[in-house]
Design a protein around this motif. Structure first.
Motif, mmCIF file in Angstrom:
data_model
loop_
_atom_site.group_PDB
_atom_site.id
_atom_site.type_symbol
_atom_site.label_atom_id
_atom_site.label_comp_id
_atom_site.label_asym_id
_atom_site.label_seq_id
_atom_site.Cartn_x
_atom_site.Cartn_y
_atom_site.Cartn_z
ATOM 1 N N LEU A 1 1.008 -1.239 0.195
ATOM 2 C CA LEU A 1 0.150 -0.069 -0.007
ATOM 3 C C LEU A 1 0.895 1.307 -0.056
ATOM 4 C CD1 LEU A 1 -2.873 -0.723 2.613
ATOM 5 C CD2 LEU A 1 -2.598 -1.388 0.167
ATOM 6 N N TRP A 2 0.611 2.100 -0.863
ATOM 7 C CA TRP A 2 1.305 3.404 -1.153
ATOM 8 C C TRP A 2 0.661 4.418 -0.576
ATOM 9 C CZ3 TRP A 2 0.837 7.180 -5.282
ATOM 10 C CH2 TRP A 2 2.038 7.852 -5.374
ATOM 11 N N ALA A 3 1.378 5.240 0.370
ATOM 12 C CA ALA A 3 0.757 6.616 1.099
ATOM 13 C C ALA A 3 1.380 7.505 0.110
ATOM 14 C CB ALA A 3 0.928 6.492 2.298
ATOM 15 N N PRO A 4 0.724 8.229 -0.812
ATOM 16 C CA PRO A 4 1.416 9.237 -1.519
ATOM 17 C C PRO A 4 2.221 10.336 -1.025
ATOM 18 C CG PRO A 4 -1.023 8.978 -2.088
ATOM 19 C CD PRO A 4 -0.928 8.204 -1.101
ATOM 20 N N GLY A 5 3.403 10.451 -1.258
ATOM 21 C CA GLY A 5 4.284 11.337 -0.730
ATOM 22 C C GLY A 5 4.827 10.662 0.325
ATOM 23 N N VAL A 6 4.730 9.662 1.067
ATOM 24 C CA VAL A 6 5.126 9.155 2.217
ATOM 25 C C VAL A 6 6.153 7.789 1.729
ATOM 26 C CG1 VAL A 6 5.023 8.761 4.565
ATOM 27 C CG2 VAL A 6 3.267 10.154 3.340
ATOM 28 N N GLY A 7 5.479 6.771 1.456
ATOM 29 C CA GLY A 7 5.909 5.462 1.082
ATOM 30 C C GLY A 7 5.047 4.281 1.018
ATOM 31 N N GLU A 8 5.461 3.338 0.903
ATOM 32 C CA GLU A 8 4.802 2.002 0.520
ATOM 33 C C GLU A 8 5.303 1.205 1.750
ATOM 34 O OE1 GLU A 8 4.094 -0.117 -3.631
ATOM 35 O OE2 GLU A 8 6.272 -0.177 -2.857
ATOM 36 N N VAL A 9 4.298 0.244 2.128
ATOM 37 C CA VAL A 9 4.519 -0.968 3.039
ATOM 38 C C VAL A 9 3.569 -1.952 2.697
ATOM 39 C CG1 VAL A 9 4.897 0.598 5.091
ATOM 40 C CG2 VAL A 9 2.439 0.121 4.497
ATOM 41 N N PRO A 10 4.011 -2.985 3.133
ATOM 42 C CA PRO A 10 3.379 -4.431 2.912
ATOM 43 C C PRO A 10 2.137 -4.698 3.817
ATOM 44 C CG PRO A 10 5.386 -5.008 3.942
ATOM 45 C CD PRO A 10 5.205 -3.511 4.019
ATOM 46 N N ILE A 11 0.931 -4.743 3.566
ATOM 47 C CA ILE A 11 -0.165 -4.951 4.278
ATOM 48 C C ILE A 11 -1.191 -6.096 3.877
ATOM 49 C CG2 ILE A 11 -2.340 -3.821 5.453
ATOM 50 C CD1 ILE A 11 0.233 -2.416 6.285
ATOM 51 N N GLY B 1 4.867 3.446 12.190
ATOM 52 C CA GLY B 1 6.097 4.072 11.471
ATOM 53 C C GLY B 1 5.409 5.153 10.726
ATOM 54 N N ALA B 2 6.162 5.996 10.001
ATOM 55 C CA ALA B 2 5.848 6.954 9.128
ATOM 56 C C ALA B 2 4.640 6.672 8.014
ATOM 57 C CB ALA B 2 6.962 7.703 8.347
ATOM 58 N N VAL B 3 4.890 5.607 7.417
ATOM 59 C CA VAL B 3 4.128 5.187 6.383
ATOM 60 C C VAL B 3 2.642 4.761 7.064
ATOM 61 C CG1 VAL B 3 3.407 3.960 4.022
ATOM 62 C CG2 VAL B 3 5.853 4.688 4.958
ATOM 63 N N THR B 4 2.774 3.805 7.977
ATOM 64 C CA THR B 4 1.404 3.136 8.462
ATOM 65 C C THR B 4 0.674 4.451 9.279
ATOM 66 O OG1 THR B 4 2.911 2.431 10.129
ATOM 67 C CG2 THR B 4 2.356 0.753 8.670
ATOM 68 N N ARG B 5 1.216 5.274 9.898
ATOM 69 C CA ARG B 5 0.828 6.426 10.371
ATOM 70 C C ARG B 5 -0.057 7.460 9.416
ATOM 71 N NH1 ARG B 5 4.888 6.770 14.207
ATOM 72 N NH2 ARG B 5 6.162 8.137 12.941
ATOM 73 N N ALA B 6 0.686 7.245 8.348
ATOM 74 C CA ALA B 6 0.115 8.158 7.110
ATOM 75 C C ALA B 6 -1.280 7.649 6.779
ATOM 76 C CB ALA B 6 1.224 8.579 6.020
ATOM 77 N N LEU B 7 -1.245 6.174 6.508
ATOM 78 C CA LEU B 7 -2.072 5.372 6.023
ATOM 79 C C LEU B 7 -3.395 5.486 6.924
ATOM 80 C CD1 LEU B 7 -0.455 2.251 4.557
ATOM 81 C CD2 LEU B 7 -1.577 3.883 3.168
ATOM 82 N N CYS B 8 -3.092 5.233 8.289
ATOM 83 C CA CYS B 8 -3.908 5.334 9.394
ATOM 84 C C CYS B 8 -4.682 6.580 9.390
ATOM 85 C CB CYS B 8 -3.416 4.804 10.681
ATOM 86 S SG CYS B 8 -3.014 3.107 10.663
ATOM 87 N N ALA B 9 -4.132 7.643 9.001
ATOM 88 C CA ALA B 9 -4.707 8.809 8.774
ATOM 89 C C ALA B 9 -5.633 9.317 7.759
ATOM 90 C CB ALA B 9 -3.622 10.018 9.094
ATOM 91 N N LEU B 10 -5.647 8.472 6.775
ATOM 92 C CA LEU B 10 -6.396 8.748 5.730
ATOM 93 C C LEU B 10 -7.980 8.661 5.977
ATOM 94 C CD1 LEU B 10 -4.333 6.499 2.909
ATOM 95 C CD2 LEU B 10 -4.430 9.079 3.245
ATOM 96 N N GLY B 11 -8.698 9.504 5.298
ATOM 97 C CA GLY B 11 -10.113 9.348 5.399
ATOM 98 C C GLY B 11 -10.887 9.228 4.317
#
Lengths: 296, 162
Positions: A68-78, A98-108
């Motif tokens: 999963l790719w959080a635009p502008g932050v990075g990509e993680v395996p989920i 971490g930075a990417v998972t925090r960004a993904l968790c913040a998506l609305g």
């Protein structure tokens, strides 16, 4: 935060091992998705329901993973925690560590994200067949197991299913509704234990391996699926094999640093395996020796 | 059919494989008990005069930290054994234990068992071996609890992410 629960969709039929999409989309280039809904499971765990914003990736199966790719932050395996539905909707449950998972968790709702995959090998439920099966989940390890448990709970025949769940504390338990439904469904024996309990907790306290001892039927004819922190899986796999479960019948989902998903970069190497391709689900028999190698 | 203490001892996994003659011997030290929720089975510092083979229910082992409160440490349930202080001096319990559900036990008299072990050292060795197995398992599990393995996932793991 959305409130619609993941609903246990019948997965869409798999079309092959590799991801779909032309021109590398979904394989080397992320397919475009949008968040349809975000549901908070615990203080640091969120389930995203995502819908394709164009061509979806190929359908995944329980235990395989996506990048999963959080635009502008990075990509993680989920891993998939539910789905995919026939329209390509899928559910991913993510812990913010971490930075990417925090960004993904913040998506609305409406937020864009990218998806590559599905990658790797998932739970081999054909190998489980009609056997009695013990499913051991530790912490966020319940996520990749969730669709497999649903499939096992739907299974017909006399084979027993026991789900043993370990968590840090009652507040860290995910999918409480599912646990209740599985326990009440009559097809699945569910036991939950926590490492730390507040006063007033009336459930079990202790490490999840303690629960294996309480299943008198575990033995040669049993299969097992384990997912959680590697030390937990090692302890549980050893206990299960000590009780007579063949190591070939114990499946574990291993954590390594997946990056490319294509078995090119080598970051997920374990012995002679690249786990993004040869795993994350492997038999304990296949990796037992590698897991005993000190990692420092 | 009424099941005797001896029958129930034979069924309990703690005594799996013990020969019939020794089961007969041990049965004389046992009695059946039922504990309602909140009933106390053990209290820290009290003489360790018995141990419990849990048949059903759930018992919470806890440590009283005084002003910091009571910390739940572990639960034991059906098929588990509770209490090992009866076997080693000074024969005092080291923890508290409270039933959190209706709990049925075979309760074994520690002094009676110690006498039988003195008379039959092979039985004593067998019992010690069984308790050592339980203690080793509990110690390993407690170490894993202390390690907080669910707290620090490896970055990059499927399902967790960095």
């Amino acid at each position: 935060m959305g409130s619609e629960p993941a609903t246990g969709h019948e997965p869409a039929p798999a079309t092959g091992v590799g991801p779909g999409g032309g021109d590398g989309v979904g394989l080397t280039v992320p397919a475009r998705y949008r968040v349809a809904d975000a549901r908070r499971e615990t203080a640091d765990v969120v389930t995203l329901r995502i819908e394709p914003d164009g061509e979806p990736v190929a359908p995944g199966t329980p235990g395989r993973f996506h990048m999963l790719w959080a635009p502008g932050v990075g990509e993680v395996p989920i891993s998939l925690s539910d789905g995919p539905a026939p329209d390509g909707t899928q559910w991913h449950t993510i812990r913010a560590v971490g930075a990417v998972t925090r960004a993904l968790c913040a998506l609305g709702p409406g937020a864009p994200l990218g998806v590559r995959g599905p990658f790797g090998r998932g739970w081999d439920l054909d190998a489980v067949g009609g056997r009695d099966v013990v499913v051991v989940a530790g912490g966020i390890g319940l996520v990749p197991l969730r669709p497999a448990i649903r499939a096992l709970a739907r299974r017909e025949g006399p084979g027993r299913v026991a789900l043993l769940v370990g968590a840090r504390s009652p507040d860290d338990l995910c999918f409480a509704d599912d646990l209740e439904a599985w326990a009440g469904g009559g097809r699945c024996e569910v036991a939950v234990t926590v490492d730390r309990a507040p006063r007033g907790w009336t459930g079990d306290v202790g490490f999840v391996s303690n629960l294996i001892d309480r299943l008198p039927w575990v033995g040669e004819g049993t299969a097992a699926l384990c997912c959680g922190p590697e030390p937990m899986m090692k302890v549980c796999a050893r206990m299960l094999t000590d009780r007579g479960v063949p190591a070939t019948a114990v499946q574990v989902s291993l954590e390594r640093n997946m990056a490319c998903g294509l078995a090119h970069c080598g970051r997920c190497q374990l012995g002679g395996r690249l786990l993004c391709r040869d795993g994350p689900v492997v038999t304990y028999a296949a990796v037992r020796a590698d897991l005993e190698v000190p990692q420092r | 059919m009424i099941r005797t203490v001896r029958d129930l001892l034979e069924d309990h996994r703690f005594f799996r494989g013990l020969d019939g003659e020794r089961l007969d011997l041990l049965a004389g030290c046992g009695r059946l008990e039922v504990f309602r929720p909140q009933a106390r089975l053990l209290r820290e510092g009290q003489p360790a005069d018995r141990f419990f083979l849990v048949r059903s229910g759930r018992v919470l082992v806890e440590i009283d930290l005084g002003p910091r409160g009571v910390v739940p440490v572990e639960t034991v349930g059906a098929g588990d054994v509770l209490g090992w202080s009866w076997i080693v001096p000074p024969y005092r319990y080291r923890f508290d234990a409270v039933a959190t559900a209706l709990t049925r036990t075979i309760t074994m008299d520690g002094a009676c068992l110690r006498d039988k072990c003195e008379q039959d050292p092979a039985l004593g060795y067998d019992l010690l071996r069984r308790f050592a197995g339980v203690l080793a398992h509990r110690l390993a599990a407690t170490r894993m609890q202390l390690c907080d393995v669910y707290g620090y996932p490896l970055a990059g793991a499927p399902g967790t992410g960095p």
